[in-house]
Motif scaffolding. Structure first.
Motif, PDB file in Angstrom:
ATOM      1  N   ALA A 117       0.719  -1.111   0.110  1.00 49.01           N
ATOM      2  CA  ALA A 117      -0.036   0.208  -0.115  1.00 49.01           C
ATOM      3  C   ALA A 117       0.712   1.188   0.093  1.00 49.01           C
ATOM      4  O   ALA A 117       2.074   0.951  -0.021  1.00 49.01           O
ATOM      5  N   TRP A 118       0.367   2.616  -0.080  1.00 53.23           N
ATOM      6  CA  TRP A 118       0.926   3.823  -0.262  1.00 53.23           C
ATOM      7  C   TRP A 118       1.657   3.968   1.171  1.00 53.23           C
ATOM      8  O   TRP A 118       1.270   3.928   2.216  1.00 53.23           O
ATOM      9  N   GLY A 121       0.156  19.206   8.816  1.00 51.37           N
ATOM     10  CA  GLY A 121       0.420  20.483   8.344  1.00 51.37           C
ATOM     11  C   GLY A 121       1.779  20.419   7.406  1.00 51.37           C
ATOM     12  O   GLY A 121       2.201  21.357   6.712  1.00 51.37           O
ATOM     13  N   MET A 136       3.279  17.780   1.411  1.00 53.24           N
ATOM     14  CA  MET A 136       3.822  16.195   0.862  1.00 53.24           C
ATOM     15  C   MET A 136       4.474  16.231  -0.472  1.00 53.24           C
ATOM     16  O   MET A 136       3.856  15.585  -1.240  1.00 53.24           O
ATOM     17  N   ALA A 182       6.247  10.209   0.725  1.00 52.00           N
ATOM     18  CA  ALA A 182       5.054   9.522   1.107  1.00 52.00           C
ATOM     19  C   ALA A 182       3.849   9.942   0.140  1.00 52.00           C
ATOM     20  O   ALA A 182       3.763  11.262  -0.211  1.00 52.00           O
ATOM     21  N   ALA A 183       3.152   9.005  -0.308  1.00 55.04           N
ATOM     22  CA  ALA A 183       1.932   9.313  -1.229  1.00 55.04           C
ATOM     23  C   ALA A 183       0.518   9.882  -0.575  1.00 55.04           C
ATOM     24  O   ALA A 183      -0.261  10.176  -1.071  1.00 55.04           O
ATOM     25  N   GLU A 184       0.574   9.311   0.805  1.00 56.84           N
ATOM     26  CA  GLU A 184      -0.715   9.372   1.476  1.00 56.84           C
ATOM     27  C   GLU A 184      -0.349   9.870   2.720  1.00 56.84           C
ATOM     28  O   GLU A 184       0.342   9.396   3.419  1.00 56.84           O
ATOM     29  N   ARG A 221      -4.236  10.706   7.821  1.00 55.95           N
ATOM     30  CA  ARG A 221      -5.626  11.076   7.986  1.00 55.95           C
ATOM     31  C   ARG A 221      -6.400  10.611   7.079  1.00 55.95           C
ATOM     32  O   ARG A 221      -7.602  10.250   7.324  1.00 55.95           O
ATOM     33  N   GLU A 222      -6.007  10.410   5.750  1.00 54.90           N
ATOM     34  CA  GLU A 222      -6.884   9.846   4.795  1.00 54.90           C
ATOM     35  C   GLU A 222      -6.871   8.455   5.178  1.00 54.90           C
ATOM     36  O   GLU A 222      -8.112   7.741   4.970  1.00 54.90           O
ATOM     37  N   ALA A 223      -5.889   7.735   5.167  1.00 51.16           N
ATOM     38  CA  ALA A 223      -5.734   6.283   5.265  1.00 51.16           C
ATOM     39  C   ALA A 223      -6.703   5.795   6.522  1.00 51.16           C
ATOM     40  O   ALA A 223      -7.430   4.850   6.638  1.00 51.16           O
ATOM     41  N   GLY A 243      -8.891   7.736   7.903  1.00 51.41           N
ATOM     42  CA  GLY A 243     -10.512   8.092   7.548  1.00 51.41           C
ATOM     43  C   GLY A 243     -10.972   6.926   6.561  1.00 51.41           C
ATOM     44  O   GLY A 243     -12.310   6.387   6.845  1.00 51.41           O
ATOM     45  N   VAL A 244     -10.401   6.464   5.689  1.00 57.20           N
ATOM     46  CA  VAL A 244     -10.981   5.619   4.643  1.00 57.20           C
ATOM     47  C   VAL A 244     -11.138   4.110   5.294  1.00 57.20           C
ATOM     48  O   VAL A 244     -11.968   3.432   5.071  1.00 57.20           O
ATOM     49  N   LEU A 245      -9.884   3.798   5.819  1.00 53.78           N
ATOM     50  CA  LEU A 245     -10.011   2.340   6.470  1.00 53.78           C
ATOM     51  C   LEU A 245     -11.070   2.365   7.617  1.00 53.78           C
ATOM     52  O   LEU A 245     -11.762   1.418   7.875  1.00 53.78           O
ATOM     53  N   ALA A 305     -13.879   4.179   7.345  1.00 52.76           N
ATOM     54  CA  ALA A 305     -15.062   4.036   6.718  1.00 52.76           C
ATOM     55  C   ALA A 305     -15.327   2.896   6.187  1.00 52.76           C
ATOM     56  O   ALA A 305     -16.821   2.230   6.036  1.00 52.76           O
ATOM     57  N   LEU A 306     -14.288   1.996   5.951  1.00 58.18           N
ATOM     58  CA  LEU A 306     -14.736   0.603   5.200  1.00 58.18           C
ATOM     59  C   LEU A 306     -14.563  -0.313   6.225  1.00 58.18           C
ATOM     60  O   LEU A 306     -15.150  -1.456   6.241  1.00 58.18           O
TER      61      LEU A 306
END
Lengths: 338, 338, 338
Positions: B81-82, B89, B92, B96-98, B101-103, B105-107, B109-110
């Motif tokens: 994975a990324w 702050g 980027m 690092a591609a990700e 916060r997003e990882a 949030g997404v994980l 959510a899933l």
């Protein structure tokens, strides 16, 4: 966990179980293929330890576990898990962070069966033939250990090979198999050709082993194969010509392997290897076999190096059903354990 | 998803939950071990994010999820994975591609729970102690986050350690534990010794911490351990002799760790480290303990470096049941969440 | 295995299925999100072949399979499985040990659907646009193949994008979407911007494509997008100003991509790329859109490079629900197959 003694449930090589058990596994695989199975692994799990790459073994073993109701944990020590030491008594101040004794003990405490893939290092035959990693797992795991390919053996492949040959030929006794060496740019382990040779001889097939001079299989293998053939009423003939084995063959199995004579000194083997590029299975050669002799290979296979496109893509290629049989034979092995 | 506030369900360290909750988790684990469980994770899933290798944590967590009816997705950011950024702050424009916060949030959510393994970088203690990756997941995930080992804590290990000690000793209050440093060729994180020290002190054990001069655990850890010990009526004694702690010990826990005094300057630490090769658990040393004191280690362990074969392979080694307890304590943690 | 012809079940790009089918998939995904699903994959399995990293696709596809009752086997050829060759007729004496023909045949014999992620190599557009690996899998697999992102298309992402846009805007016909290029330190594939552009035009949206001079999408893509827009009664406008597209936009989708003009010569592209660092989505720019225009991105996203923290962390960011929709749209794709 099984209540019988552990070692009776191990499958480290086909040679370590009886011929009756091999036949029983093939029959069981054929029944499983007909859809006849329950969920004996319900609530159980398998640890699949891959020290080398895998596509068929990984997919078929993982699905076999799932279809029987269990769950497979797939581990790649050295990549996602700790690098393993397998030798006894060593002072572990090098690269390896974990000993197989602990890995086998822990995985055996958490799971109900352990699969191990540990290719040979191809440096020393004396070392490789000890199958140190596989045997250490078997010695230290409190649960059955299944060989997913070691230096000497690939029993799950050999079972699928036999099932595929039976699908094509029926009873194998007396049927003629050509097991032919093929050119390959790199020296490869002998586990597959050794396993299929021994399995075919044990079934009483009349086997022609074709290989260039200098690319004999290990003497131990040949002695054992001859003994199996004698006992089963089959035969084993060795030829050194890439064409000689095809006429009369009822099935053709191709595989490349390293020359044991140059084991670990593959720079010295290279000129000999490069001289045998004509050891390739072609449509012309296949046309000389008996009737519709199927073509078998364990895969992965290098196209137009080991075998020509025309064979692989033609009607006599059995490589896909052969790979598909990996599922049913692995299920049979698991079904026998639980 | 839980209807209680998220943070109450996180397990980032044992110190962040109450002592009663720790005891409740141990009791729950013991009940689960007796086979008493339903399928509270039916239709639910866990995302297991491994930034470092794992054998026990991976296998036990994946199986814990499955046994409770759920499904675990195992991810290795940077490999399959990324690569992740965790600092807030930041611009980027590097590797690092990700962002976490997003990882998270997404994980979140899933999946219904997220496990995170993020070892320290061992460059700066001030940086490592912030546990940036773990804390970022906890802050940004909408679901509970379970620490699968961070710079400071390994709560799933500490729970299994306590359960194993209770299996051997019963009620832990007042019982004597030797927690001993051991030589290791490389500087290792303090998460395990720190977590077991704090957990044992909290249970009211009388702990002897044995380490060479210069290999103290962080001051914060020692202060907190003393405060836990005082509150629970136990004790904490520190010795600098590899032999001194054994007499009277009712259990021995060995672990190596980096010297905080040389954190990030391990070239300077090396001479000191190489001078403490005699900090190894031997049969002779174990023989000086009280009665049948069990030997514990979190694994992986370097044989004949941290501990001699004779101890690991002898009857007092508890390392395999200790690892097996990882399954039940992880199931208890999940069972508590859902 | 399906009884309809295989190719009708493939999903290689949204453009290869009808607009009605796209709408049907979106409706199906919305129903699945309401919890309305059975277990059509019971006893079935998916092989997910990842030649590149993945977080969302991996997690959502694996969970989609599990939720529908099946089991997903995740493979990474070149890492845990054999390196693949995809070109026909080649003499395989190089690095690749296995041909896609065999991999597709075997996985299709063992599993019921195959997912393939194969990014472009970004050396030659003429080569990349052939989507050699994906198309070889589709040609040789006996089961449906689902594109998990190729050189040209990311249909599972585009479906989630459309569902997210519908969640925000309702019927999409006539609604205004800004699809804006964003700066990124590296040249990226065009699969996502191409797929979302074509999908939005097909839905009849009025699309503004904003990109710097020299960063056009491929001509084939633009022609097809204009044709979709014309047929659906929408529109497509192209602007070269990073600010021009925001006023009036009802949704903003940001993405970076490589300049097709410098494909494979990215050293020459670099000065142009570095000159467009102001192509970033900021709160100020978002404030100029119509009302509560949501911000979309496929993720992973580089914070403060592609989009400012204030947007991602603000109330108009839709990136997490957009990623969560990946689960339901993938389930819809699988539900349609079985």
């Amino acid at each position: 966990m099984p209540d019988e003694p552990r070692t009776e449930k191990d499958l480290l090589s086909l040679e370590e179980i009886s011929g009756e058990e091999v036949l029983e596994l093939l029959d069981r695989a054929a029944r499983l293929r007909e859809g006849d199975h329950g969920r004996p692994l319900e609530g159980r799990s398998a640890a699949l330890v891959f020290l080398n790459p895998s596509l068929r073994t990984r997919t078929s073993f993982e699905l076999a576990v799932e279809k029987l109701g269990g769950h497979a944990v797939v581990l790649s020590p050295g990549t996602d898990a700790w690098k393993l030491e397998a030798r006894d008594g060593t002072v572990m101040d090098g690269d390896a962070a974990e000993h197989v004794r602990e890995a086998a003990g822990v995985l055996g405490a958490l799971c109900d069966v352990i699969g191990v893939r540990a290719f040979p290092k191809l440096v020393s035959w004396e070392e490789d033939r000890k199958e140190t990693v596989l045997r250490a797992f078997a010695r230290h795991a409190p649960v059955p250990v299944v060989n997913m390919e070691s230096a000497l053996s690939h029993p799950l492949q050999a079972l699928a090979d036999l099932l595929t040959l039976r699908d094509a030929l029926g009873d194998l006794a007396g049927r003629r198999l050509l097991l032919t060496f093929a050119y390959h740019p790199r020296p490869l382990p002998v586990a597959v050709p050794r396993s299929v040779l021994l399995a075919a001889c044990r079934m009483g097939m009349r086997v022609t082993l074709a290989r260039p001079e200098g690319f004999d299989l290990p003497e131990e293998t040949m002695d054992r194969a001859r003994s199996f053939a004698a006992r089963a009423g089959g035969g084993l003939e060795v030829v050194a010509d890439p064409d000689a084995g095809y006429p009369g063959a009822e099935a053709v199995y191709a595989k490349s392997w390293a020359s044991p004579a140059f084991y670990g000194r593959f720079d010295m083997e290279r000129p000999r290897r490069e001289a045998v590029r004509d050891w390739i299975v072609t449509g012309e050669r296949m046309a000389r076999t008996a009737g519709n002799a199927p073509f078998l290979h364990c895969l992965p296979v290098r196209r137009n190096v080991v075998v020509a496109d025309e064979v692989l893509d033609g009607p006599r290629s059995a490589v896909i059903p052969q790979a598909a049989n990996r599922l049913w034979t692995t299920m049979a092995v698991l079904d026998r354990i639980f």
